[in-house]
Design a protein around this motif. Structure first.
Motif, PDB file in Angstrom:
ATOM      1  N   LEU A 218       0.833  -1.211   0.000  1.00  0.00           N
ATOM      2  CA  LEU A 218       0.000   0.000   0.000  1.00  0.00           C
ATOM      3  C   LEU A 218       0.865   1.257   0.000  1.00  0.00           C
ATOM      4  CD1 LEU A 218      -2.805  -1.084   2.504  1.00  0.00           C
ATOM      5  CD2 LEU A 218      -3.057  -0.685   0.048  1.00  0.00           C
ATOM      6  N   GLU A 219       1.994   1.235   0.720  1.00  0.00           N
ATOM      7  CA  GLU A 219       2.909   2.387   0.726  1.00  0.00           C
ATOM      8  C   GLU A 219       3.502   2.622  -0.668  1.00  0.00           C
ATOM      9  OE1 GLU A 219       4.451   1.588   5.323  1.00  0.00           O
ATOM     10  OE2 GLU A 219       5.876   1.661   3.658  1.00  0.00           O
ATOM     11  N   GLN A 220       3.863   1.535  -1.353  1.00  0.00           N
ATOM     12  CA  GLN A 220       4.468   1.670  -2.685  1.00  0.00           C
ATOM     13  C   GLN A 220       3.462   2.229  -3.697  1.00  0.00           C
ATOM     14  OE1 GLN A 220       7.645   1.292  -3.172  1.00  0.00           O
ATOM     15  NE2 GLN A 220       8.030   0.487  -1.108  1.00  0.00           N
ATOM     16  N   CYS A 221       2.175   1.911  -3.528  1.00  0.00           N
ATOM     17  CA  CYS A 221       1.153   2.430  -4.441  1.00  0.00           C
ATOM     18  C   CYS A 221       1.129   3.957  -4.418  1.00  0.00           C
ATOM     19  CB  CYS A 221      -0.227   1.887  -4.067  1.00  0.00           C
ATOM     20  SG  CYS A 221      -0.500   0.180  -4.566  1.00  0.00           S
ATOM     21  N   THR A 222       1.300   4.542  -3.229  1.00  0.00           N
ATOM     22  CA  THR A 222       1.254   6.007  -3.104  1.00  0.00           C
ATOM     23  C   THR A 222       2.476   6.674  -3.738  1.00  0.00           C
ATOM     24  OG1 THR A 222       2.343   5.930  -0.944  1.00  0.00           O
ATOM     25  CG2 THR A 222      -0.059   5.801  -0.972  1.00  0.00           C
ATOM     26  N   LYS A 223       3.579   5.928  -3.896  1.00  0.00           N
ATOM     27  CA  LYS A 223       4.797   6.492  -4.477  1.00  0.00           C
ATOM     28  C   LYS A 223       4.779   6.470  -6.004  1.00  0.00           C
ATOM     29  CE  LYS A 223       7.780   5.006  -0.633  1.00  0.00           C
ATOM     30  NZ  LYS A 223       8.972   4.178  -0.288  1.00  0.00           N
ATOM     31  N   SER A 224       3.907   5.661  -6.573  1.00  0.00           N
ATOM     32  CA  SER A 224       3.908   5.490  -8.022  1.00  0.00           C
ATOM     33  C   SER A 224       3.485   6.772  -8.724  1.00  0.00           C
ATOM     34  CB  SER A 224       2.973   4.342  -8.432  1.00  0.00           C
ATOM     35  OG  SER A 224       2.846   4.283  -9.831  1.00  0.00           O
ATOM     36  N   ALA A 225       4.129   7.061  -9.868  1.00  0.00           N
ATOM     37  CA  ALA A 225       3.775   8.241 -10.659  1.00  0.00           C
ATOM     38  C   ALA A 225       2.412   8.082 -11.311  1.00  0.00           C
ATOM     39  CB  ALA A 225       4.840   8.472 -11.734  1.00  0.00           C
ATOM     40  N   MET A 226       1.920   6.843 -11.388  1.00  0.00           N
ATOM     41  CA  MET A 226       0.612   6.573 -11.997  1.00  0.00           C
ATOM     42  C   MET A 226      -0.387   6.120 -10.940  1.00  0.00           C
ATOM     43  SD  MET A 226       1.702   4.613 -15.518  1.00  0.00           S
ATOM     44  CE  MET A 226       2.321   3.174 -14.641  1.00  0.00           C
ATOM     45  N   SER A 227      -0.308   6.717  -9.740  1.00  0.00           N
ATOM     46  CA  SER A 227      -1.114   6.242  -8.616  1.00  0.00           C
ATOM     47  C   SER A 227      -2.612   6.343  -8.856  1.00  0.00           C
ATOM     48  CB  SER A 227      -0.747   7.017  -7.345  1.00  0.00           C
ATOM     49  OG  SER A 227      -0.965   8.409  -7.550  1.00  0.00           O
ATOM     50  N   SER A 228      -3.035   7.218  -9.792  1.00  0.00           N
ATOM     51  CA  SER A 228      -4.465   7.367 -10.059  1.00  0.00           C
ATOM     52  C   SER A 228      -4.939   6.521 -11.231  1.00  0.00           C
ATOM     53  CB  SER A 228      -4.797   8.841 -10.341  1.00  0.00           C
ATOM     54  OG  SER A 228      -4.085   9.291 -11.487  1.00  0.00           O
ATOM     55  N   SER A 229      -4.020   5.816 -11.895  1.00  0.00           N
ATOM     56  CA  SER A 229      -4.418   5.003 -13.039  1.00  0.00           C
ATOM     57  C   SER A 229      -5.185   3.778 -12.578  1.00  0.00           C
ATOM     58  CB  SER A 229      -3.186   4.567 -13.836  1.00  0.00           C
ATOM     59  OG  SER A 229      -2.419   3.649 -13.070  1.00  0.00           O
ATOM     60  N   ASN A 230      -5.999   3.228 -13.485  1.00  0.00           N
ATOM     61  CA  ASN A 230      -6.804   2.063 -13.142  1.00  0.00           C
ATOM     62  C   ASN A 230      -5.947   0.884 -12.703  1.00  0.00           C
ATOM     63  OD1 ASN A 230      -9.253   3.233 -13.545  1.00  0.00           O
ATOM     64  ND2 ASN A 230      -9.719   2.235 -15.474  1.00  0.00           N
ATOM     65  N   GLN A 231      -4.766   0.720 -13.333  1.00  0.00           N
ATOM     66  CA  GLN A 231      -3.928  -0.421 -12.994  1.00  0.00           C
ATOM     67  C   GLN A 231      -3.442  -0.354 -11.548  1.00  0.00           C
ATOM     68  OE1 GLN A 231      -3.644   1.479 -15.678  1.00  0.00           O
ATOM     69  NE2 GLN A 231      -3.455   0.226 -17.525  1.00  0.00           N
ATOM     70  N   ILE A 232      -2.988   0.828 -11.119  1.00  0.00           N
ATOM     71  CA  ILE A 232      -2.517   0.965  -9.732  1.00  0.00           C
ATOM     72  C   ILE A 232      -3.685   0.860  -8.753  1.00  0.00           C
ATOM     73  CG2 ILE A 232      -1.374   2.502  -8.096  1.00  0.00           C
ATOM     74  CD1 ILE A 232       0.511   1.311 -10.107  1.00  0.00           C
ATOM     75  N   VAL A 233      -4.822   1.459  -9.110  1.00  0.00           N
ATOM     76  CA  VAL A 233      -6.002   1.369  -8.246  1.00  0.00           C
ATOM     77  C   VAL A 233      -6.407  -0.088  -8.079  1.00  0.00           C
ATOM     78  CG1 VAL A 233      -8.451   1.945  -8.054  1.00  0.00           C
ATOM     79  CG2 VAL A 233      -6.822   3.686  -8.781  1.00  0.00           C
TER      80      VAL A 233
END
Length: 670
Positions: A227-242
């Protein structure tokens, strides 16, 4: 919940083809990164709409594919085809997925980006994995590894998904320690290059492996870090990360549910649902509601349990998502039983039992559905892609030539006077027109000769086929009916010499039986004499009668399988199809030594496919081109504009594959 993803989250920046590739494949391709930006945007936008607006997503992928072809952007064609395949795979339309893969595979031969082929292999493996075809899944995952490592991409982002999906495969087989090994390899690369979104995906799968190994503390640590790594991603709002984040919340909820911490589990599962409704329904709606129903049942809150289970099961039924459905049905049955609705409870228990039986038998059903996929050839797709590439080359060559001619004309204008230029242009144009007329006449003559040659070939193929059929039928009459009549004649010749009435009666009875057998043989031969049987019956009925006659002889057991509705075609086409199948069956009987065989006809869309397979001795096709009637069959198929291939090896049996487009069998078909 172990997460299974495609080979990339989102299409990256467009790669402009190298000069070398432009010269070899698309000479002087006139596009730049600015031209490809719109294509990349189309594909990425489509990926965001796959679940919320599937039709719109498909239109975007098709538009991106066409635009890529128009400008010669090979990577755009491949990525658009793979995105289309992802949608078909999500809809369980695996045959359509593999059609896209086969086309993309051809285009991979013309791109300098070798990682594209590894993406393709990874997606093909994932599609096999979703069908529980583990051998083929492993085969293509390792093929993806080989491509990446041979081309110096040992730490390319694509290899992370290959590792992770191999881990998923091992988890499905219960090999959790081996799954952790692959995930560890992927994790090291993701941490080194700070691929945060991919690392979150890997940590989720790693946590699931630890949970299966009964190591909840390690699993919990993986989920929280994910969950912490998801917030660091540059594409955190993309469907794949969600979607990855939803899976992590669901995994946390599952772990807490197993530990009996129901209230906290409910909190995580509700967060998963609230994140987004535009991701896969399985992560956003179906599976978290299954678990919520189970949690509320554990709290004896039967009303809330039912409120989550019923709509989730309805949605799963609509989308044909059977995974985890039996457990949800069992929970709902327990809810109804606890609330005194015993009839409804019994219905759910029955549905649970039937679905479990169905899932157990689907492995056998899948083998039948894979038969067509196994023998579906990529030749048609390869021809289409090859022609499209040829058109692209010719288009760019023409543009290049026109540009050179224009420059030459401008130079002449600068060097020569106006009058001289007019004279030269006049003469040049006149000469060009003359050459053009001569060329047109030459082409017309060549086309006429080609047409005549094609017509002669078709007639020769049909005549040759009919002659072979007459020879075979003459042999049947001579060896079968002729032999029987000779035996009857011998019985009659000895009738008068026997004075004993009892012996005469027995001989007469024997002669009557022989006459009946002869009549049966004549009827069987008449059935094969077509076209009478094809004129009086449909093609399907004629084939069933023919196979029934063959099976009645008892030398071999042939299973006739017909899928789809075999629509009425031109009678001459039906006769030739009947003759082709007849020739294939007689070859099996005469030459293979097989005990059993399968004849399969499939009508799908605008295509008729014929597959035969036997368990006979087999042969080397290259050494038998002139034998076994193969040349005759090939001629008939070619006359109908079809495609014919044969696969055999000594001791391996023989499989033949024939494909026709209905437009060649029904002249008015569009």
């Amino acid at each position: 919940m172990i997460l299974l993803l495609s080979a990339w989250f989102q299409v990256g920046n467009a790669q402009v083809l190298s000069d070398k590739l432009i010269k070899c494949i698309l000479p002087k391709g006139p596009f730049t990164s600015r031209d490809t930006a719109g294509i990349v945007k189309l594909i990425n936008s489509g990926n965001e709409l796959v679940w919320s607006h599937t039709d719109s997503a498909m239109r975007m992928f098709q538009a991106a594919e066409q635009d890529s072809r128009n400008i010669g952007y090979i990577n755009g064609v491949i990525e658009a085809l793979l995105s289309t395949a992802h949608v078909y795979t999500a809809q369980s339309k695996y045959a359509e997925s593999f059609t896209c893969y086969n086309q993309a595979l051809v285009y991979c031969n013309y791109t300098t980006d070798k990682s594209m082929r590894s993406r393709l292999y990874t997606d093909m493996a994932t599609t096999y994995l979703l069908q529980s075809d583990y051998p083929n899944a492993a085969k293509y995952y390792f093929a993806a590894f080989k491509v990446l490592k041979e081309n110096g991409f040992a730490e390319h982002p694509s290899i992370l998904f290959t590792y992770a999906n191999l881990a998923y495969l091992q988890s499905r087989l219960g090999q959790y320690n081996l799954a952790l090994y692959y995930l560890g390899e992927a994790e090291a690369i993701a941490r080194k290059h700070k691929y945060y979104g991919r690392l979150a995906f890997i940590l989720n799968n790693k946590g699931e492996a630890y949970r299966a190994l009964k190591q909840p503390d390690k699993a919990l640590q993986c989920y929280n870090e994910g969950l912490e790594q998801c917030t660091k991603s540059a594409m955190s709002s993309s469907n794949q990360i969600v979607e990855v984040k939803q899976s992590l919340y669901i995994s946390l909820g599952t772990l807490l549910l197993e530990q009996g911490n129901l209230h906290t589990a409910i909190n995580y599962l509700e967060q998963a649902i609230q994140l987004s409704a535009n991701t896969s329904p399985y992560y956003s709606t179906i599976f978290p509601n299954y678990l919520l129903g189970k949690a509320y049942f554990g709290l004896k809150d039967y009303k809330n349990a039912e409120a989550h289970l019923v709509p989730a099961l309805q949605r799963a039924t609509e989308l044909k998502f059977k995974e985890d459905m039996p457990d949800a049905l069992k929970t709902l049955a327990a809810v109804y039983e606890a609330t005194g609705r015993y009839k409804a409870s019994l219905q759910q228990y029955r549905a649970y039992s039937e679905l479990k039986d169905t899932l157990l038998s689907e492995a056998k059903t899948r083998e039948v559905s894979q038969l067509e996929m196994k023998y579906r050839t990529a030749q048609k797709d390869k021809e289409i892609a090859g022609k499209q590439l040829l058109i692209l080359r010719q288009h760019n060559q023409l543009m290049h030539k026109n540009t050179l001619l224009l420059i030459l004309a401008l130079c002449i204008l600068l060097l020569l006077s106006g009058v001289l230029l007019l004279i030269m242009r006049f003469r040049s144009n006149k000469h060009y027109q003359h050459l053009q007329q001569e060329e047109i006449k030459s082409i017309a003559r060549e086309m006429e000769l080609v047409k005549q040659g094609e017509a002669i070939n078709v007639m020769q193929a049909l005549i040759k086929g009919e002659e072979r059929e007459r020879e075979r039928m003459a042999k049947e009459l001579h060896d079968g009916v002729g032999g029987m009549l000779a035996a009857i004649q011998m019985q009659f010749s000895t009738l008068d010499t026997n004075r004993d009435e009892d012996i005469k009666d027995k001989q007469i009875n024997k002669i009557v039986k022989m006459l009946n057998d002869t009549a049966t043989e004549i009827r069987k031969t008449a059935h094969n004499l077509m076209p009478d049987i094809v004129l009086k019956h449909s093609l399907e009925e004629a084939l069933r009668l023919f196979i029934a006659d063959i099976n009645a002889i008892g030398k071999i057991k042939i299973d006739l399988q017909i899928y789809g509705e075999i629509i009425a075609m031109d009678k001459s086409a039906e006769l030739n199809i009947y003759r082709i199948i007849q020739e294939l069956v007689h070859n099996i009987i005469s030459h293979s030594g097989a005990e059993s065989a399968v004849v399969q006809l499939t009508m799908q869309g605008n295509t008729l496919r014929i597959i035969t397979e036997d368990n006979g001795a087999g042969f080397i096709p290259e050494q038998k081109k002139q034998g076994l009637g193969l040349q005759n069959i090939s001629s008939r198929v070619e006359a109908l504009g079809g495609y014919f291939s044969i696969d055999s090896a000594p001791g391996k049996g023989t499989t033949s594959y024939i494909e026709f487009a209905l437009s060649t069998l029904i002249p008015h078909t569009v």
